[in-house]
Design an enzyme around this catalytic site. Structure first.
Site, PDB file in Angstrom:
ATOM      1  CG  HIS A 123      39.731  45.481  38.313  1.00 17.53           C
ATOM      2  ND1 HIS A 123      38.572  46.179  38.056  1.00 17.53           N
ATOM      3  CD2 HIS A 123      39.598  44.290  37.677  1.00 17.53           C
ATOM      4  CE1 HIS A 123      37.780  45.445  37.284  1.00 17.53           C
ATOM      5  NE2 HIS A 123      38.385  44.296  37.046  1.00 17.53           N
ATOM      6  CG  HIS A 143      43.260  39.397  34.761  1.00 22.51           C
ATOM      7  ND1 HIS A 143      43.124  40.741  34.492  1.00 22.51           N
ATOM      8  CD2 HIS A 143      44.385  38.982  34.125  1.00 22.51           C
ATOM      9  CE1 HIS A 143      44.116  41.134  33.716  1.00 22.51           C
ATOM     10  NE2 HIS A 143      44.902  40.096  33.474  1.00 22.51           N
ATOM     11  N   GLY A 177      41.829  33.341  34.819  1.00 28.09           N
ATOM     12  CA  GLY A 177      42.825  32.291  34.619  1.00 28.09           C
ATOM     13  C   GLY A 177      42.790  31.201  35.684  1.00 28.09           C
ATOM     14  CB  SER A 198      37.787  30.145  29.096  1.00 27.02           C
ATOM     15  OG  SER A 198      38.853  30.362  29.988  1.00 27.02           O
TER      16      SER A 198
HETATM   17  C1  3NM Z   1      34.986  38.398  33.365  1.00 26.61           C
HETATM   18  C2  3NM Z   1      36.316  38.630  33.925  1.00 26.61           C
HETATM   19  N1  3NM Z   1      36.573  39.642  34.798  1.00 26.61           N
HETATM   20  C3  3NM Z   1      37.848  39.683  35.167  1.00 26.61           C
HETATM   21  C4  3NM Z   1      38.419  40.700  36.063  1.00 26.61           C
HETATM   22  O1  3NM Z   1      39.623  40.723  36.236  1.00 26.61           O
HETATM   23  O2  3NM Z   1      37.628  41.459  36.608  1.00 26.61           O
HETATM   24  S1  3NM Z   1      38.782  38.447  34.463  1.00 26.61           S
HETATM   25  C5  3NM Z   1      37.437  37.862  33.640  1.00 26.61           C
HETATM   26  C6  3NM Z   1      37.493  36.705  32.708  1.00 26.61           C
HETATM   27  C7  3NM Z   1      37.737  35.409  33.398  1.00 26.61           C
HETATM   28  O3  3NM Z   1      37.764  34.424  32.432  1.00 26.61           O
HETATM   29  P1  3NM Z   1      38.555  33.069  32.591  1.00 26.61           P
HETATM   30  O4  3NM Z   1      37.921  32.298  33.691  1.00 26.61           O
HETATM   31  O5  3NM Z   1      38.317  32.430  31.245  1.00 26.61           O
HETATM   32  O6  3NM Z   1      39.994  33.393  32.808  1.00 26.61           O
END
Ligand code: 3NM
Length: 225
Positions: A123, A143, A177, A198
């Site tokens: 992160h 993210h 996202g 998602s």
């Molecule tokens: C599993 C996961 N890990 C993350 C991180 O920041 O480490 S964000 C995340 C979820 C990603 O989901 P979507 O594609 O629906 O946005």
């Protein structure tokens, strides 16, 4: 590896272009049950590169059988990554393990499983640099954008992604996202690929969604330096 994924020739000149198309990682979890995810993985595997089982509340036995069922339905083991559980990855014949901060360190995993592809979720640029120094093959960084899968948290943004890529000598896969419309932006900031939960699992037509992501990263690859 997906048959849809191909290599492109390295171009000569001042701009170095990476030779391969950006990777697409499909991640399980969210509101999709494990049984549904197994079926989705069987349908979309030709259009993605890696499929992660990220099931924090499943037992080792349930995860093991999910991997075996994916393989029975035609998903190549070389595409399957098990989150956190080295034991399940090894026992089931998966190609990789995705480690989190609470998981075993990459440096402890490597000698036990020399052939396993080791990913590390990070992160920050510092975490990414440390993961690479420990021997991770790639980092999953996020993210990037606000995501319903991480409710209430603002995205870390593209500048921080670029900083992480600069700090990290192994490939950085962007997560959080990511949609077909913004996938090109993360690739152009140096991400070696995208990870999606998602956008594929929550789509009414996961195969069509996976194909849209494939088109998006294919269009973006020439912009990567
Ligand atoms: C599993 C996961 N890990 C993350 C991180 O920041 O480490 S964000 C995340 C979820 C990603 O989901 P979507 O594609 O629906 O946005």
């Amino acid at each position: 590896m997906s048959s849809e994924k191909d290599s492109v020739p390295r171009l000569s000149g001042a701009v170095e272009i990476r030779e391969t198309e950006p990777e697409i990682h499909l991640i399980s979890g969210g509101g999709t049950s494990l049984d549904s995810f197994v079926l989705i993985s069987a349908a979309v595997h030709p259009f993605v590169d890696y499929i992660h089982l990220r099931e924090k509340s499943c037992t080792a036995n349930e995860l093991y059988h999910a991997v075996r069922e994916m393989c029975r339905l035609g998903v190549p083991p070389g595409q399957i990554v098990v989150n956190d559980r080295l034991d399940v990855a090894l026992a089931s014949g998966a190609a990789g393990v995705q480690l989190a901060g609470h998981s075993l360190p990459a440096a402890a995993v490597r000698p036990l499983a020399p052939g396993l592809r080791i990913g590390r979720s990070v992160h920050s640029p510092d975490e990414a640099a440390a993961a690479a120094a420990e021997g991770a093959d790639y980092c999953l960084y996020g993210h990037i954008y606000a995501s319903a899968s991480k409710p209430g948290l603002p995205g870390r943004g593209l500048d921080r992604l670029a900083e992480t890529v600069r700090a990290c000598p192994v490939p950085v896969i962007a997560i959080g996202g990511i949609e077909p419309d913004n996938a090109g932006q993360v690739i152009s900031r140096g991400a070696a690929g995208i990870a999606v939960l998602s956008g594929i699992c929550g789509a009414s037509d996961p195969v069509a969604a996976a194909m849209s992501y494939r088109s998006a990263v294919r269009a973006a690859r020439y912009e990567r330096r």
